[in-house]
Design a protein around this motif. Structure first.
Motif, PDB file in Angstrom:
ATOM      1  N   VAL A 209       0.859  -1.181   0.000  1.00 58.95           N
ATOM      2  CA  VAL A 209       0.000   0.000   0.000  1.00 58.95           C
ATOM      3  C   VAL A 209       0.895   1.231   0.000  1.00 58.95           C
ATOM      4  CG1 VAL A 209      -1.794   1.270   1.255  1.00 58.95           C
ATOM      5  CG2 VAL A 209      -1.759  -1.246   1.319  1.00 58.95           C
ATOM      6  N   VAL A 210       0.650   2.155  -0.918  1.00 65.28           N
ATOM      7  CA  VAL A 210       1.475   3.359  -1.014  1.00 65.28           C
ATOM      8  C   VAL A 210       0.582   4.591  -0.937  1.00 65.28           C
ATOM      9  CG1 VAL A 210       3.221   4.600  -2.339  1.00 65.28           C
ATOM     10  CG2 VAL A 210       3.063   2.115  -2.531  1.00 65.28           C
ATOM     11  N   TYR A 211       0.923   5.506  -0.056  1.00 62.55           N
ATOM     12  CA  TYR A 211       0.239   6.796  -0.015  1.00 62.55           C
ATOM     13  C   TYR A 211       0.804   7.690  -1.120  1.00 62.55           C
ATOM     14  CZ  TYR A 211      -1.503   5.686   4.697  1.00 62.55           C
ATOM     15  OH  TYR A 211      -2.132   5.109   5.771  1.00 62.55           O
ATOM     16  N   LEU A 212      -0.081   8.440  -1.765  1.00 63.39           N
ATOM     17  CA  LEU A 212       0.325   9.392  -2.797  1.00 63.39           C
ATOM     18  C   LEU A 212      -0.246  10.755  -2.435  1.00 63.39           C
ATOM     19  CD1 LEU A 212       1.494  10.181  -5.594  1.00 63.39           C
ATOM     20  CD2 LEU A 212      -0.700   9.459  -6.583  1.00 63.39           C
ATOM     21  N   LEU A 213       0.625  11.706  -2.122  1.00 57.02           N
ATOM     22  CA  LEU A 213       0.186  13.064  -1.821  1.00 57.02           C
ATOM     23  C   LEU A 213      -0.372  13.685  -3.098  1.00 57.02           C
ATOM     24  CD1 LEU A 213       0.108  15.208   0.445  1.00 57.02           C
ATOM     25  CD2 LEU A 213       2.313  16.025  -0.390  1.00 57.02           C
ATOM     26  N   ALA A 214      -1.590  14.178  -3.032  1.00 59.24           N
ATOM     27  CA  ALA A 214      -2.256  14.672  -4.230  1.00 59.24           C
ATOM     28  C   ALA A 214      -3.031  15.948  -3.936  1.00 59.24           C
ATOM     29  CB  ALA A 214      -3.202  13.615  -4.798  1.00 59.24           C
ATOM     30  N   ALA A 215      -3.099  16.799  -4.946  1.00 59.43           N
ATOM     31  CA  ALA A 215      -3.866  18.042  -4.836  1.00 59.43           C
ATOM     32  C   ALA A 215      -4.507  18.339  -6.184  1.00 59.43           C
ATOM     33  CB  ALA A 215      -2.956  19.196  -4.413  1.00 59.43           C
ATOM     34  N   THR A 216      -5.697  18.887  -6.148  1.00 61.21           N
ATOM     35  CA  THR A 216      -6.388  19.282  -7.368  1.00 61.21           C
ATOM     36  C   THR A 216      -6.994  20.654  -7.154  1.00 61.21           C
ATOM     37  OG1 THR A 216      -7.945  18.527  -9.073  1.00 61.21           O
ATOM     38  CG2 THR A 216      -8.604  18.227  -6.764  1.00 61.21           C
ATOM     39  N   LEU A 239       7.572  12.864  -7.065  1.00 65.05           N
ATOM     40  CA  LEU A 239       6.854  12.625  -5.817  1.00 65.05           C
ATOM     41  C   LEU A 239       5.602  13.480  -5.786  1.00 65.05           C
ATOM     42  CD1 LEU A 239       7.299  10.928  -3.238  1.00 65.05           C
ATOM     43  CD2 LEU A 239       8.318  12.949  -2.184  1.00 65.05           C
ATOM     44  N   GLY A 240       4.458  12.856  -5.489  1.00 66.86           N
ATOM     45  CA  GLY A 240       3.210  13.584  -5.406  1.00 66.86           C
ATOM     46  C   GLY A 240       2.589  13.815  -6.776  1.00 66.86           C
ATOM     47  N   ALA A 241       1.358  14.340  -6.754  1.00 65.23           N
ATOM     48  CA  ALA A 241       0.626  14.609  -7.992  1.00 65.23           C
ATOM     49  C   ALA A 241      -0.243  15.832  -7.796  1.00 65.23           C
ATOM     50  CB  ALA A 241      -0.236  13.408  -8.370  1.00 65.23           C
ATOM     51  N   ALA A 242      -0.228  16.718  -8.776  1.00 68.85           N
ATOM     52  CA  ALA A 242      -1.065  17.916  -8.738  1.00 68.85           C
ATOM     53  C   ALA A 242      -1.710  18.104 -10.100  1.00 68.85           C
ATOM     54  CB  ALA A 242      -0.230  19.140  -8.373  1.00 68.85           C
ATOM     55  N   GLY A 243      -3.003  18.457 -10.090  1.00 65.10           N
ATOM     56  CA  GLY A 243      -3.678  18.716 -11.353  1.00 65.10           C
ATOM     57  C   GLY A 243      -5.018  18.030 -11.437  1.00 65.10           C
ATOM     58  N   ASP A 244      -5.416  17.730 -12.664  1.00 64.28           N
ATOM     59  CA  ASP A 244      -6.718  17.119 -12.884  1.00 64.28           C
ATOM     60  C   ASP A 244      -6.650  15.610 -12.687  1.00 64.28           C
ATOM     61  OD1 ASP A 244      -5.409  16.183 -15.141  1.00 64.28           O
ATOM     62  OD2 ASP A 244      -6.552  17.400 -16.561  1.00 64.28           O
ATOM     63  N   ALA A 245      -7.788  14.935 -12.920  1.00 66.57           N
ATOM     64  CA  ALA A 245      -7.860  13.500 -12.685  1.00 66.57           C
ATOM     65  C   ALA A 245      -6.873  12.725 -13.545  1.00 66.57           C
ATOM     66  CB  ALA A 245      -9.287  13.009 -12.946  1.00 66.57           C
ATOM     67  N   ASP A 246      -6.662  13.172 -14.764  1.00 68.30           N
ATOM     68  CA  ASP A 246      -5.726  12.473 -15.645  1.00 68.30           C
ATOM     69  C   ASP A 246      -4.309  12.525 -15.086  1.00 68.30           C
ATOM     70  OD1 ASP A 246      -5.176  11.158 -18.303  1.00 68.30           O
ATOM     71  OD2 ASP A 246      -3.924  12.938 -18.533  1.00 68.30           O
ATOM     72  N   ALA A 260       3.184  -1.216  -6.539  1.00 67.94           N
ATOM     73  CA  ALA A 260       2.103  -0.972  -5.580  1.00 67.94           C
ATOM     74  C   ALA A 260       0.868  -1.765  -5.970  1.00 67.94           C
ATOM     75  CB  ALA A 260       1.773   0.518  -5.530  1.00 67.94           C
ATOM     76  N   ASP A 261       0.200  -2.333  -4.984  1.00 74.32           N
ATOM     77  CA  ASP A 261      -1.081  -3.009  -5.192  1.00 74.32           C
ATOM     78  C   ASP A 261      -2.245  -2.086  -4.889  1.00 74.32           C
ATOM     79  OD1 ASP A 261      -0.010  -5.755  -5.684  1.00 74.32           O
ATOM     80  OD2 ASP A 261       0.721  -5.492  -3.640  1.00 74.32           O
ATOM     81  N   THR A 262      -2.061  -1.217  -3.900  1.00 71.12           N
ATOM     82  CA  THR A 262      -3.081  -0.257  -3.474  1.00 71.12           C
ATOM     83  C   THR A 262      -2.437   1.116  -3.396  1.00 71.12           C
ATOM     84  OG1 THR A 262      -4.246  -1.926  -2.169  1.00 71.12           O
ATOM     85  CG2 THR A 262      -4.693   0.379  -1.634  1.00 71.12           C
ATOM     86  N   VAL A 263      -3.089   2.118  -3.960  1.00 70.47           N
ATOM     87  CA  VAL A 263      -2.618   3.495  -3.853  1.00 70.47           C
ATOM     88  C   VAL A 263      -3.684   4.302  -3.129  1.00 70.47           C
ATOM     89  CG1 VAL A 263      -1.876   5.566  -5.087  1.00 70.47           C
ATOM     90  CG2 VAL A 263      -1.250   3.299  -5.962  1.00 70.47           C
ATOM     91  N   VAL A 264      -3.262   4.978  -2.068  1.00 71.65           N
ATOM     92  CA  VAL A 264      -4.179   5.756  -1.236  1.00 71.65           C
ATOM     93  C   VAL A 264      -3.839   7.228  -1.408  1.00 71.65           C
ATOM     94  CG1 VAL A 264      -5.074   6.119   1.088  1.00 71.65           C
ATOM     95  CG2 VAL A 264      -4.298   3.843   0.400  1.00 71.65           C
ATOM     96  N   LEU A 265      -4.766   7.980  -1.970  1.00 71.02           N
ATOM     97  CA  LEU A 265      -4.508   9.389  -2.230  1.00 71.02           C
ATOM     98  C   LEU A 265      -4.634  10.194  -0.942  1.00 71.02           C
ATOM     99  CD1 LEU A 265      -6.261   9.901  -5.675  1.00 71.02           C
ATOM    100  CD2 LEU A 265      -3.920   9.238  -5.156  1.00 71.02           C
ATOM    101  N   GLN A 266      -3.583  10.919  -0.643  1.00 65.43           N
ATOM    102  CA  GLN A 266      -3.464  11.679   0.599  1.00 65.43           C
ATOM    103  C   GLN A 266      -3.602  13.162   0.292  1.00 65.43           C
ATOM    104  OE1 GLN A 266       0.058  10.751   2.957  1.00 65.43           O
ATOM    105  NE2 GLN A 266       0.354  12.916   3.409  1.00 65.43           N
TER     106      GLN A 266
END
Length: 290
Positions: A209-216, A239-246, A260-266
């Protein structure tokens, strides 16, 4: 199929959990993860409430610090959740933040030894075994659960360093990696976990399981950059993701490709719309992640 989740961050007051848990359930989100950060919200109490308020979403706790708990209590609480809500509780244990453990007088001289002893005893108790052990930290005398889970359950552990990652492969059923783990870090972690699995002769599944820091939203890039800087990760690439759903879905896929098997958006700690973030994950990102 990759499992996708979101985090209810403990910077939010606990009275906000009910609405977000129900929203996660209604929107089809697969997993909602909670944290037990000192000195905010209890992991088991919030997990029990979230499970009771919902019907189908899996509730994860990542993680329960083992220095704070006798392993018998961990096993009793975990077994209770698994029996009341079969297949829906996901519990991870780990070292905890060492400074916090020191604040409450629970810091172990050898965190790795404590985690190993706790994991081995916890998995045995949850498997319905009667356990007698005399370890450095864990001591049980003819202990068995009256109400063990009805079937096998996974016990995950949080890990960052090489020794703990090897221990995770050896003694846990899955591993939780922090949002400070880029795709290349996931690959390295998988390799170390597999070393531990080979040492223990394990051939069963091991979920990562991996946490992914995300912002939109319009200020997503700035908020993501600010949090990465605050956490000391500003110079870590990819590291991390910012932007739209794509954009977020592509970041999820990079972690999946790395193991990763599971990604949890943080969400960021200053996420202005936690409910909107849950909807974004469930309704916008989920359809783009195979």
């Amino acid at each position: 199929m990759t499992a996708l989740g979101a985090v209810f961050r403990p910077q939010l007051p606990p009275e906000r959990l009910r609405a977000l848990a129900r929203l996660a359930d209604e929107t089809g989100l697969e997993e909602l993860w909670l944290w037990e950060d000192c000195f905010r919200e209890g992991g088991i109490s919030t997990a029990a409430a979230a499970l009771a308020w919902t019907e189908r979403v899996r509730i994860g706790v990542g993680l329960l610090p083992v220095p704070l708990r006798n392993v018998a209590i961990t096993a009793m609480e975990a077994a209770t959740l698994h029996r009341m809500f079969p297949g829906r509780a996901v519990l991870a244990v780990g070292h905890g933040v060492q400074d916090w453990m020191g604040q409450v007088g629970a810091r172990a001289e050898s965190p790795l030894t404590l985690l190993r002893e706790h994991l081995l005893a916890l998995r045995a108790l949850l498997a319905g075994e009667r356990v007698t052990t005399r370890g450095r930290y864990v001591s049980l005398d003819d202990v068995a659960l009256d109400w063990p889970p009805d079937g096998p359950v996974e016990v995950l552990t949080g890990a960052t360093g090489p020794r703990t990652l090897r221990l995770a492969g050896e003694a846990a059923d899955g591993t939780v990696l922090t949002a400070g783990t880029p795709p290349e870090g996931v690959r390295r972690a998988r390799g170390l976990i597999d070393e531990g699995r080979r040492k223990a002769g394990r051939t069963d599944a091991h979920r990562v399981v991996v946490y992914l820091l995300a912002a939109t939203g319009p200020d997503a890039t700035a908020r993501l950059r600010a949090e990465l800087t605050d956490e000391g990760f500003a110079d870590v690439p990819d590291l991390g993701a910012a932007g739209d759903a794509d954009a977020v879905a592509k970041a999820v896929q990079r972690l999946v490709d790395a193991g990763a098997d599971t990604v949890v958006l943080q969400p960021t700690a200053d996420e202005p719309d936690p409910e909107g973030f849950v909807r974004f994950v469930a309704q916008d990102v989920r359809p783009l992640v195979p």
